[in-house]
Design an enzyme around this catalytic site. Structure first.
Site, PDB file in Angstrom:
ATOM      1  N   ILE A 150       9.466   7.993   2.794  1.00 31.80           N
ATOM      2  CA  ILE A 150       8.026   8.016   2.492  1.00 31.80           C
ATOM      3  C   ILE A 150       7.261   8.758   3.580  1.00 31.80           C
ATOM      4  O   ILE A 150       6.454   9.641   3.300  1.00 31.80           O
ATOM      5  CB  ILE A 150       7.491   6.574   2.339  1.00 31.80           C
ATOM      6  CG1 ILE A 150       8.162   5.897   1.156  1.00 31.80           C
ATOM      7  CG2 ILE A 150       5.981   6.580   2.180  1.00 31.80           C
ATOM      8  CD1 ILE A 150       8.019   4.382   1.151  1.00 31.80           C
ATOM      9  N   VAL A 228       1.487   0.914   2.655  1.00 31.88           N
ATOM     10  CA  VAL A 228       2.262   1.120   1.424  1.00 31.88           C
ATOM     11  C   VAL A 228       3.696   0.628   1.623  1.00 31.88           C
ATOM     12  O   VAL A 228       4.582   0.964   0.845  1.00 31.88           O
ATOM     13  CB  VAL A 228       2.288   2.607   0.979  1.00 31.88           C
ATOM     14  CG1 VAL A 228       0.907   3.051   0.508  1.00 31.88           C
ATOM     15  CG2 VAL A 228       2.809   3.513   2.088  1.00 31.88           C
ATOM     16  N   ARG A 230       5.263  -3.036   3.281  1.00 31.09           N
ATOM     17  CA  ARG A 230       5.378  -4.424   2.856  1.00 31.09           C
ATOM     18  C   ARG A 230       4.245  -5.208   3.514  1.00 31.09           C
ATOM     19  O   ARG A 230       3.854  -4.908   4.644  1.00 31.09           O
ATOM     20  CB  ARG A 230       6.721  -5.023   3.297  1.00 31.09           C
ATOM     21  CG  ARG A 230       7.918  -4.565   2.481  1.00 31.09           C
ATOM     22  CD  ARG A 230       7.906  -5.104   1.043  1.00 31.09           C
ATOM     23  NE  ARG A 230       9.063  -4.670   0.273  1.00 31.09           N
ATOM     24  CZ  ARG A 230       9.111  -3.555  -0.459  1.00 31.09           C
ATOM     25  NH1 ARG A 230       8.065  -2.759  -0.517  1.00 31.09           N
ATOM     26  NH2 ARG A 230      10.204  -3.255  -1.137  1.00 31.09           N
ATOM     27  N   GLU A 259       1.485 -12.000  -1.434  1.00 35.07           N
ATOM     28  CA  GLU A 259       1.455 -11.090  -2.581  1.00 35.07           C
ATOM     29  C   GLU A 259       2.099 -11.796  -3.756  1.00 35.07           C
ATOM     30  O   GLU A 259       3.208 -12.319  -3.598  1.00 35.07           O
ATOM     31  CB  GLU A 259       2.216  -9.804  -2.237  1.00 35.07           C
ATOM     32  CG  GLU A 259       2.164  -8.766  -3.347  1.00 35.07           C
ATOM     33  CD  GLU A 259       2.903  -7.463  -2.980  1.00 35.07           C
ATOM     34  OE1 GLU A 259       2.668  -6.937  -1.876  1.00 35.07           O
ATOM     35  OE2 GLU A 259       3.707  -7.007  -3.807  1.00 35.07           O
ATOM     36  N   HIS A 278       0.514  -3.172  -5.640  1.00 34.44           N
ATOM     37  CA  HIS A 278       1.907  -2.752  -5.426  1.00 34.44           C
ATOM     38  C   HIS A 278       2.346  -1.770  -6.516  1.00 34.44           C
ATOM     39  O   HIS A 278       3.343  -1.999  -7.208  1.00 34.44           O
ATOM     40  CB  HIS A 278       2.832  -3.978  -5.397  1.00 34.44           C
ATOM     41  CG  HIS A 278       4.091  -3.729  -4.604  1.00 34.44           C
ATOM     42  ND1 HIS A 278       4.685  -4.670  -3.817  1.00 34.44           N
ATOM     43  CD2 HIS A 278       4.845  -2.608  -4.455  1.00 34.44           C
ATOM     44  CE1 HIS A 278       5.755  -4.169  -3.233  1.00 34.44           C
ATOM     45  NE2 HIS A 278       5.874  -2.914  -3.603  1.00 34.44           N
ATOM     46  N   ALA A 280       2.316   1.830  -5.944  1.00 38.65           N
ATOM     47  CA  ALA A 280       2.480   3.189  -5.427  1.00 38.65           C
ATOM     48  C   ALA A 280       3.557   3.936  -6.208  1.00 38.65           C
ATOM     49  O   ALA A 280       3.564   5.161  -6.244  1.00 38.65           O
ATOM     50  CB  ALA A 280       2.841   3.142  -3.944  1.00 38.65           C
ATOM     51  N   ASN A 281       4.452   3.168  -6.819  1.00 37.96           N
ATOM     52  CA  ASN A 281       5.520   3.790  -7.595  1.00 37.96           C
ATOM     53  C   ASN A 281       5.783   2.985  -8.858  1.00 37.96           C
ATOM     54  O   ASN A 281       6.799   2.307  -8.969  1.00 37.96           O
ATOM     55  CB  ASN A 281       6.789   3.877  -6.749  1.00 37.96           C
ATOM     56  CG  ASN A 281       7.605   5.098  -7.131  1.00 37.96           C
ATOM     57  OD1 ASN A 281       7.250   5.830  -8.051  1.00 37.96           O
ATOM     58  ND2 ASN A 281       8.692   5.295  -6.437  1.00 37.96           N
TER      59      ASN A 281
END
Lengths: 317, 317
Positions: A150, A228, A230, A259, A278, A280-281
């Site tokens: 990343i 981005v 944890r 979370e 959560h 981002a992907n």
């Protein structure tokens, strides 16, 4: 004119997709120049699931196996990848990083360009009140904590915007595109020199509450913290305190601790906070990224070129 | 080792700043290796205002004049720049484009990553409802309408994110970094091929309502329209209709028509709209960008290197 050179020589590629037929991957195989066939006739196997259903033995015709994960520890742990093998194994290492990097860039830009204020505004004059806070990444220093896939995908994006990147990784070995690279042991020197911080390191004992009261105190009043990675990398209580006292510019979090973030959590209502759940992907983008990787690797296989993300079966990654 | 090559030879540079002393520009001159002196002793004049107060004659010692505008028509119209001149004149062409390009990228990313929904959410589950809409710029096609300074600054930013750019300019001459460049006369072919559109063209009779009902109808259901140019390029009524009927993904506007947008305008309350109040380049960032340009040009002058943004005094730009 290069036209006379002709196209590269392509061999026909017979490709199986498992464990089930998958129309998107079928399209990807055909885009790469392959034909979808049953496993018994296949030169290549494109896998779309975990190690659980993976065949315990492969037909002799199979020369190449493509696995869908970036990390393949589970496949080795299950004894599915022999150390010595005539088969070439490829992973999806690096394939899913770009979307997370793009999300991190989006969050950082949205923060420094005052979008949390603008998106709540319903009047031009009120929106204009935030203009004085609008900043640019050009010539600003951004610390990228964790220079794995990343981080390495993010650094050229930040470079294209004219930002100077301080990278932090375990070894301190220089990361391409970064102005300086610090080893994790010297991370204490980074906070005071960074205008903004992006967290993209794995969750380990060493990164637990990496950003706490002491680190937040060294950031500037307009610094944004983007996570981005944890949720556990940030001491949430310390972050809430810093935000309440306007000691940093803001926080943009795709991951939180706890979370999911409970409905009554103060982060939902503090100004200068951006929360994305959560995502981002998200699964749709992962599938699309894997299909593009498959398509490119099938084309490389057809041309006899080196495949991308080849697994070192001796090293195990 | 390159250390033995020594530093480039620098001459001393005596620089005047006008019309008034300006501490930021003074710092910029010193960073570039210059000394601030009165105009009568200066080799260079750094100007920080319009043509109104500009001296009608310059001392013979002045070899270089730096003007603060990207476009310098007003200076020629006022007869201040002689066609034949021993003095080198430089403008600020290109200097202010990067911030506008960064703003356009911010708006586009915020749109495709569903930030208008996320920034209003106060619950994880509600935020997650938008995840299916989250998209990436990677392998998407972005049309950049107008490939002047802003467009040319934006294209490499989009390139770093893996987007394919279709550029539109007057001549159709290929723009570096664009997959294809269309002349304005063929702009009709662009809409159906673009996933997203960024408007960065000047406001002229030819660009008035460039995006109207016909163009919006050719865009896709997830297409974002970003406007950082002038409000008049978009037919606002047609845009509101397309947004109300969910025929496009959204609109992100730094400029509007009318501008300022009245408090009761429907664009303020439609979902999937981002409004920023004409702040892609706020005064603070412009001053900072000009100071960086001055600093770099003073350093070039000191080293005898070619200056940036030299004005062609015969051509008038």
């Amino acid at each position: 004119m290069p036209a006379s050179h002709g196209a590269p020589t392509r061999r026909h590629v017979a490709v199986a997709i498992g464990p089930d037929a998958d129309p998107d991957l079928g399209d990807a195989v055909r885009r790469g120049g392959g034909t979808v066939v049953p496993l018994a006739q296949a030169q290549a196997l494109i896998w779309a699931s975990g190690p659980g259903d993976f065949p315990t033995s492969l037909p002799d015709s199979v020369e190449w196996v493509q696995l869908p994960s970036a990390g393949v520890e589970a496949w080795f742990a299950a004894g599915l990848v022999p150390r010595e093998s005539a088969v070439v194994w490829t992973s999806a290492a690096g394939v899913y990083s770009a979307s997370v990097a793009e999300h991190a860039l989006t969050l950082l830009l949205a923060g420094i360009r005052a979008l949390p204020t603008h998106l709540g505004a319903t009047s031009w004059a009120r929106a204009e009140a935030a203009s004085a806070r609008v900043d640019t990444l050009r010539s600003r220093t951004v610390a990228v904590i964790g220079a794995g896939g990343i981080g390495r995908a993010l650094i050229p994006m930040l470079g294209a915007l004219g930002a100077d990147v301080l990278a932090v990784n375990r070894s301190g070995r220089p990361v391409p595109g970064a102005v300086s690279t610090f080893p994790t042991a010297q991370i204490g020197a980074v906070w005071a020199h960074a205008d903004h911080v992006v967290l993209s390191a794995p969750a380990t004992a060493a990164t637990y509450h990496l950003v706490g009261p002491r680190e937040l105190a060294q950031l500037g009043q307009s610094s944004w913290v983007v996570n981005v990675a944890r949720g556990s990398l940030v001491d949430t209580q310390a972050l809430v305190t810093a935000l309440r006292e306007n000691r940093i510019g803001g926080a943009a979090l795709d991951v939180t601790d706890p979370e999911p973030l409970p409905d009554d959590h103060p982060l939902w209502t503090l100004p200068n906070v951006i929360i994305t759940p959560h995502e981002a992907n998200p699964p749709g983008l992962m599938r699309r990224a894997y299909a593009a990787h498959v398509s490119a690797n099938v084309a490389r296989f057809a041309e006899g070129a080196a495949l991308d993300s080849v697994i070192d079966t001796v090293a195990g990654y």
